[in-house]
Design an enzyme around this catalytic site. Structure first.
Site, PDB file in Angstrom:
ATOM      1  N   TYR A   1       0.831  -1.197   0.000  1.00  0.00           N
ATOM      2  CA  TYR A   1       0.000   0.000   0.000  1.00  0.00           C
ATOM      3  C   TYR A   1       0.875   1.261   0.000  1.00  0.00           C
ATOM      4  CZ  TYR A   1      -4.584  -2.093   1.253  1.00  0.00           C
ATOM      5  OH  TYR A   1      -5.774  -2.757   1.271  1.00  0.00           O
ATOM      6  N   GLY A   2       2.164   1.062   0.307  1.00  0.00           N
ATOM      7  CA  GLY A   2       3.070   2.169   0.642  1.00  0.00           C
ATOM      8  C   GLY A   2       3.240   3.255  -0.384  1.00  0.00           C
TER       9      GLY A   2
ATOM     10  N   THR B   1       3.136  -1.244  10.134  1.00  0.00           N
ATOM     11  CA  THR B   1       2.904  -2.423  10.968  1.00  0.00           C
ATOM     12  C   THR B   1       3.791  -3.610  10.593  1.00  0.00           C
ATOM     13  OG1 THR B   1       0.993  -2.895   9.556  1.00  0.00           O
ATOM     14  CG2 THR B   1       0.561  -1.855  11.682  1.00  0.00           C
ATOM     15  N   HIS B   2       4.416  -3.540   9.417  1.00  0.00           N
ATOM     16  CA  HIS B   2       5.363  -4.610   9.059  1.00  0.00           C
ATOM     17  C   HIS B   2       6.679  -4.483   9.840  1.00  0.00           C
ATOM     18  CE1 HIS B   2       2.727  -5.108   5.557  1.00  0.00           C
ATOM     19  NE2 HIS B   2       3.391  -6.210   5.233  1.00  0.00           N
TER      20      HIS B   2
ATOM     21  N   CYS C   1      -2.889  -0.572   9.621  1.00  0.00           N
ATOM     22  CA  CYS C   1      -2.018  -0.161   8.527  1.00  0.00           C
ATOM     23  C   CYS C   1      -1.820   1.347   8.664  1.00  0.00           C
ATOM     24  CB  CYS C   1      -2.687  -0.486   7.188  1.00  0.00           C
ATOM     25  SG  CYS C   1      -1.790   0.213   5.784  1.00  0.00           S
ATOM     26  N   ASN C   2      -0.583   1.741   8.869  1.00  0.00           N
ATOM     27  CA  ASN C   2      -0.293   3.165   9.057  1.00  0.00           C
ATOM     28  C   ASN C   2      -0.587   3.964   7.796  1.00  0.00           C
ATOM     29  OD1 ASN C   2       1.524   3.632  11.761  1.00  0.00           O
ATOM     30  ND2 ASN C   2       1.663   1.546  10.975  1.00  0.00           N
ATOM     31  N   THR C   3      -0.311   3.356   6.631  1.00  0.00           N
ATOM     32  CA  THR C   3      -0.482   4.072   5.371  1.00  0.00           C
ATOM     33  C   THR C   3      -1.960   4.433   5.166  1.00  0.00           C
ATOM     34  OG1 THR C   3       1.323   2.707   4.547  1.00  0.00           O
ATOM     35  CG2 THR C   3       0.140   4.001   2.930  1.00  0.00           C
TER      36      THR C   3
HETATM   37  N1  DGL Z   1       1.770  -2.319   6.910  1.00  0.00           N
HETATM   38  C1  DGL Z   1       1.240  -1.153   6.288  1.00  0.00           C
HETATM   39  C2  DGL Z   1       1.561   0.105   7.046  1.00  0.00           C
HETATM   40  O1  DGL Z   1       1.481   0.048   8.249  1.00  0.00           O
HETATM   41  C3  DGL Z   1       1.347  -1.063   4.787  1.00  0.00           C
HETATM   42  C4  DGL Z   1       2.671  -1.316   4.185  1.00  0.00           C
HETATM   43  C5  DGL Z   1       2.571  -1.486   2.686  1.00  0.00           C
HETATM   44  O2  DGL Z   1       1.763  -2.273   2.241  1.00  0.00           O
HETATM   45  O3  DGL Z   1       3.314  -0.791   1.975  1.00  0.00           O
HETATM   46  O4  DGL Z   1       1.840   1.141   6.491  1.00  0.00           O
END
Ligand code: DGL
Length: 304
Positions: free
Chosen positions: A41-42, A204-205, A72-74
């Site tokens: 999602y980044g 969150t990753h 998910c922070n994004t």
């Molecule tokens: N884990 C997600 C976050 O907290 C999204 C990371 C991604 O998919 O780029 O931003």
């Protein structure tokens, strides 16, 4: 009363939040959705993230979710305000709880952030740190607290670094590899140089990379995982749902009197997993990340 909550992320990253929920809230049922067909999602646009969020929340609500954790922070940094407008249930995000925790934890007022490109560009964390201070959140460090109150020392987001390759590394299960170490060393150089005392793991990753990050930054930098603060917020939401149910208890009984039956088997499960991509890949990598075994992972057929 056991409530059902929905948790979603672009992939396995939200499992860092799941680990905290499972450890700290024993009496809740969770439906987890990993959007693995559309990860990462980044570097997605806000419009895309709103659309994905709407589809996923609609699905989670159809499965019985009474509240949502956007793990998910994004998505939290971009889509959350719109998602909150569109759904009439509590929706928790990562940014404000994470920023609050960082303000509480900082020793010298210099906070760093690592996150996706979109989260960094949104400046959501920088704003949330200022907002937390304006709302009266204070650092636990007494010296800093006094100095900040007297206006002698600022508390602020001193450095933000996008770490785009961290997500594919974690999704591939390579969070403890030589590749991860090399890439982390490059990304963390600017964080080291800025001399931050606290680092928000703003994706969150990333907590899965904590051992590698700690190895590079040393014990002098405190790593903040927003998930810890999100779980505290979730506890408050669940309490409110309990109070609502207590108030509406008579109505529920009345409905049953009128012939409605409780959904069969509703109380026998703790977590259900759905993904938009390959269920087996999610199960395999997820099982190395989650502290509890992941059993069945189901495909979500609604994604195009
Ligand atoms: N884990 C997600 C976050 O907290 C999204 C990371 C991604 O998919 O780029 O931003």
């Amino acid at each position: 009363m056991q409530h059902v909550i929905g948790v979603f992320d672009s992939g396995v990253g939200g499992l860092t939040v799941m680990n905290e929920i499972l450890a700290r809230i024993p009496d809740v049922r969770i439906i987890y959705f990993g959007d693995t067909a559309r990860v990462p999602y980044g570097n997605r646009s806000k419009e895309e993230l709103i659309r994905f969020g709407e589809e996923i929340i609609t699905f989670l609500v159809s499965q019985g979710a009474e509240a949502i954790v956007v793990a998910c922070n994004t998505s939290s940094a971009t889509a959350l305000p719109t998602l909150r407008e569109h759904f009439d249930i509590p929706i928790l995000g990562m940014i404000e709880p994470g920023a609050r925790l960082a303000v509480e934890e900082t020793a010298h007022g210099k906070i760093g952030l690592i996150a996706t490109e979109t989260t960094v560009r949104s400046r959501a964390y920088s704003l949330a740190v200022s907002k937390a201070l304006a709302k009266g959140v204070l650092p636990q460090n007494q010296g800093l607290k006094r100095a900040w109150k007297k206006g002698e020392q600022p508390i602020f987001l001193a450095q933000a670094q996008a770490c785009s390759l961290f997500v594919p590394l974690v999704e591939a299960g390579l969070f403890n590899s030589a590749e991860a170490r090399g890439i982390a060393r490059t990304y963390l150089a600017s964080i080291k140089e800025a001399g931050v005392d606290t680092l928000i793991l703003g994706c969150t990753h990333y907590p899965f990379l904590s051992p590698v990050i700690r190895e590079i930054l040393g014990e002098g930098v405190k790593l903040v995982d927003p998930a810890l603060a999100v779980v505290e917020e979730l506890k408050r939401v669940l309490k409110k749902l309990d109070e609502r149910d207590e108030r509406e208890h008579l109505d529920a009984e009345k409905r049953l009197d009128e012939g409605e039956q409780p959904i069969e088997g509703q109380r026998i499960w703790r977590v259900r997993y759905f993904v938009s991509g390959d269920p087996e890949l999610f199960r395999r990598v997820g099982n190395t990340l989650l502290k509890e075994p992941i059993g069945e992972v189901r495909p979500a057929p609604w994604v195009d």
